[in-house]
Design an enzyme around this catalytic site. Sequence first.
Site, mmCIF file in Angstrom:
data_model
loop_
_atom_site.group_PDB
_atom_site.id
_atom_site.type_symbol
_atom_site.label_atom_id
_atom_site.label_comp_id
_atom_site.label_asym_id
_atom_site.label_seq_id
_atom_site.Cartn_x
_atom_site.Cartn_y
_atom_site.Cartn_z
ATOM 1 N N TYR A 1 -2.086 -5.851 17.138
ATOM 2 C CA TYR A 1 -2.241 -5.080 15.897
ATOM 3 C C TYR A 1 -3.550 -4.291 15.920
ATOM 4 O O TYR A 1 -3.579 -3.095 15.606
ATOM 5 C CB TYR A 1 -2.207 -6.068 14.721
ATOM 6 C CG TYR A 1 -2.536 -5.481 13.367
ATOM 7 C CD1 TYR A 1 -1.580 -4.758 12.655
ATOM 8 C CD2 TYR A 1 -3.795 -5.667 12.779
ATOM 9 C CE1 TYR A 1 -1.875 -4.238 11.401
ATOM 10 C CE2 TYR A 1 -4.097 -5.153 11.530
ATOM 11 C CZ TYR A 1 -3.128 -4.435 10.843
ATOM 12 O OH TYR A 1 -3.423 -3.910 9.609
ATOM 13 N N LYS B 1 -4.129 -0.222 15.946
ATOM 14 C CA LYS B 1 -4.907 0.462 14.900
ATOM 15 C C LYS B 1 -6.076 1.251 15.508
ATOM 16 O O LYS B 1 -6.411 2.340 15.020
ATOM 17 C CB LYS B 1 -5.416 -0.545 13.864
ATOM 18 C CG LYS B 1 -4.313 -1.164 13.016
ATOM 19 C CD LYS B 1 -3.613 -0.133 12.157
ATOM 20 C CE LYS B 1 -2.667 -0.771 11.154
ATOM 21 N NZ LYS B 1 -1.951 0.231 10.344
ATOM 22 N N ILE C 1 0.833 -1.211 0.000
ATOM 23 C CA ILE C 1 0.000 0.000 0.000
ATOM 24 C C ILE C 1 0.865 1.258 0.000
ATOM 25 O O ILE C 1 0.567 2.231 -0.701
ATOM 26 C CB ILE C 1 -0.932 -0.027 1.235
ATOM 27 C CG1 ILE C 1 -1.989 -1.126 1.059
ATOM 28 C CG2 ILE C 1 -1.573 1.337 1.475
ATOM 29 C CD1 ILE C 1 -2.792 -1.428 2.321
HETATM 30 N N1 LIG Z 1 -2.755 -5.740 3.360
HETATM 31 C C1 LIG Z 1 -3.884 -5.682 4.059
HETATM 32 O O1 LIG Z 1 -4.774 -6.527 3.927
HETATM 33 C C2 LIG Z 1 -4.123 -4.527 5.013
HETATM 34 C C3 LIG Z 1 -5.408 -4.398 5.587
HETATM 35 C C4 LIG Z 1 -5.650 -3.353 6.459
HETATM 36 C C5 LIG Z 1 -4.645 -2.455 6.762
HETATM 37 N N2 LIG Z 1 -3.413 -2.607 6.197
HETATM 38 C C6 LIG Z 1 -2.399 -1.617 6.576
HETATM 39 O O2 LIG Z 1 -1.783 -1.096 5.429
HETATM 40 C C7 LIG Z 1 -0.435 -0.737 5.741
HETATM 41 C C8 LIG Z 1 0.501 -1.362 4.725
HETATM 42 O O3 LIG Z 1 0.302 -2.762 4.717
HETATM 43 P P1 LIG Z 1 0.833 -3.669 3.524
HETATM 44 O O4 LIG Z 1 -0.058 -4.846 3.464
HETATM 45 O O5 LIG Z 1 1.050 -2.823 2.317
HETATM 46 O O6 LIG Z 1 2.243 -4.142 4.132
HETATM 47 P P2 LIG Z 1 3.599 -4.653 3.433
HETATM 48 O O7 LIG Z 1 4.193 -5.620 4.360
HETATM 49 O O8 LIG Z 1 3.364 -5.048 2.010
HETATM 50 O O9 LIG Z 1 4.492 -3.313 3.407
HETATM 51 C C9 LIG Z 1 4.839 -2.692 4.613
HETATM 52 C C10 LIG Z 1 6.151 -1.930 4.424
HETATM 53 O O10 LIG Z 1 6.469 -1.309 5.683
HETATM 54 C C11 LIG Z 1 7.857 -1.500 5.939
HETATM 55 N N3 LIG Z 1 8.105 -1.452 7.383
HETATM 56 C C12 LIG Z 1 7.849 -2.437 8.291
HETATM 57 N N4 LIG Z 1 8.228 -2.041 9.512
HETATM 58 C C13 LIG Z 1 8.729 -0.779 9.382
HETATM 59 C C14 LIG Z 1 9.285 0.147 10.290
HETATM 60 N N5 LIG Z 1 9.422 -0.164 11.592
HETATM 61 N N6 LIG Z 1 9.702 1.344 9.817
HETATM 62 C C15 LIG Z 1 9.595 1.648 8.505
HETATM 63 N N7 LIG Z 1 9.072 0.800 7.590
HETATM 64 C C16 LIG Z 1 8.652 -0.403 8.023
HETATM 65 C C17 LIG Z 1 8.169 -2.857 5.333
HETATM 66 O O11 LIG Z 1 9.575 -3.009 5.062
HETATM 67 C C18 LIG Z 1 7.316 -2.834 4.053
HETATM 68 O O12 LIG Z 1 8.029 -2.316 2.946
HETATM 69 C C19 LIG Z 1 -0.205 -1.159 7.178
HETATM 70 O O13 LIG Z 1 -0.392 -0.057 8.042
HETATM 71 C C20 LIG Z 1 -1.270 -2.205 7.404
HETATM 72 O O14 LIG Z 1 -1.635 -2.334 8.746
HETATM 73 C C21 LIG Z 1 -3.129 -3.611 5.346
#
Ligand SMILES: NC(=O)c1ccc[n+]([C@@H]2O[C@H](COP(=O)([O-])OP(=O)(O)OC[C@H]3O[C@@H](n4cnc5c(N)ncnc54)[C@H](O)[C@@H]3O)[C@@H](O)[C@H]2O)c1
Length: 259
Positions: A155, A159, A21
């Site tokens: 988590y 959130k 995202i």
């Molecule tokens: N994928 C889903 O289904 C989903 C659903 C609801 C919410 N979200 C939220 O969307 C956001 C992104 O999720 P995603 O699925 O794209 O995740 P992802 O794992 O694909 O990407 C997350 C990125 O954050 C980086 N990261 C992790 N810890 C870090 C830190 N301490 N400091 C800096 N960077 C860091 C990782 O290296 C990675 O590049 C998150 O906040 C997640 O909670 C995702």
Amino acid sequence: MGAPGRFDGYGAVVTGAARGIGEATARRLGSEGARVLVVDIDEGLAHEVAATIPEAAAYGCDVGDPAAVGAAVAYAAETFGRLDVLVNNAFARTPDAARFEDETDEVWQRSLDVTLVGALRCARAALPHLAASGRGAIVNIGSVNAEQAFGGHAYSAAKAGLTSLTRTLAAEAAPRGVRVNQVNPGTIRTRAWEGRERELEALADRVYPLGRVGEPEDIAAAVAFLASPDASWVTGTTLRVDGGLMAVNTGFARALADD
Ligand SMILES: NC(=O)c1ccc[n+]([C@@H]2O[C@H](COP(=O)([O-])OP(=O)(O)OC[C@H]3O[C@@H](n4cnc5c(N)ncnc54)[C@H](O)[C@@H]3O)[C@@H](O)[C@H]2O)c1
């Protein structure tokens, strides 16, 4: 010359922007004219992503580290000469214990420290720059887990805390001309779901009223709206982008239909 972009002349920071995202959001803001700092704990990948977005830069930073956050925000302000948008997207992936009795302080502390306090740290460092911009906006990436039990104790708590921070910070920052909003995504096809294609298909088929799970670009579009002047009278709000998940109780409807 192309059409003017909504973010022409903007400087933006997106955390956790090397994948998923965050990456889609960095690309979207960049495609609409913003100069974006791709901030990620994975510095190498952050540089790879930034190299493919016009005028973007990269910075390796763990949002759990206050000094690193301060340095990343200062780097953005110096490189772009201003900072208009902050997207708090980085989060800690923390597993649930098999039994609730075995949940550990360490897991909870890391989850809260990165997912909730990490956003606070970035906002705190960015706020003076966002206030100076005259069009500053923060968008926090929450989750439907903030609103309903889908698993993930620590988590979900982090959130839910972020939703509260979105409101309280919106109140604090409004007089300084800075808007603060949140997007709560449903299931989005990122690495969290890698190798779980059958589960995604089942969710799309049985749970999501719109018949599909989300893509990172669905969230990026909502973030771009909230960060842009199109949302200039929107602050303190949480926008669900969840394919109708939270609005419709599909289990209830199915039970009645199956009866
Ligand atoms: N994928 C889903 O289904 C989903 C659903 C609801 C919410 N979200 C939220 O969307 C956001 C992104 O999720 P995603 O699925 O794209 O995740 P992802 O794992 O694909 O990407 C997350 C990125 O954050 C980086 N990261 C992790 N810890 C870090 C830190 N301490 N400091 C800096 N960077 C860091 C990782 O290296 C990675 O590049 C998150 O906040 C997640 O909670 C995702």
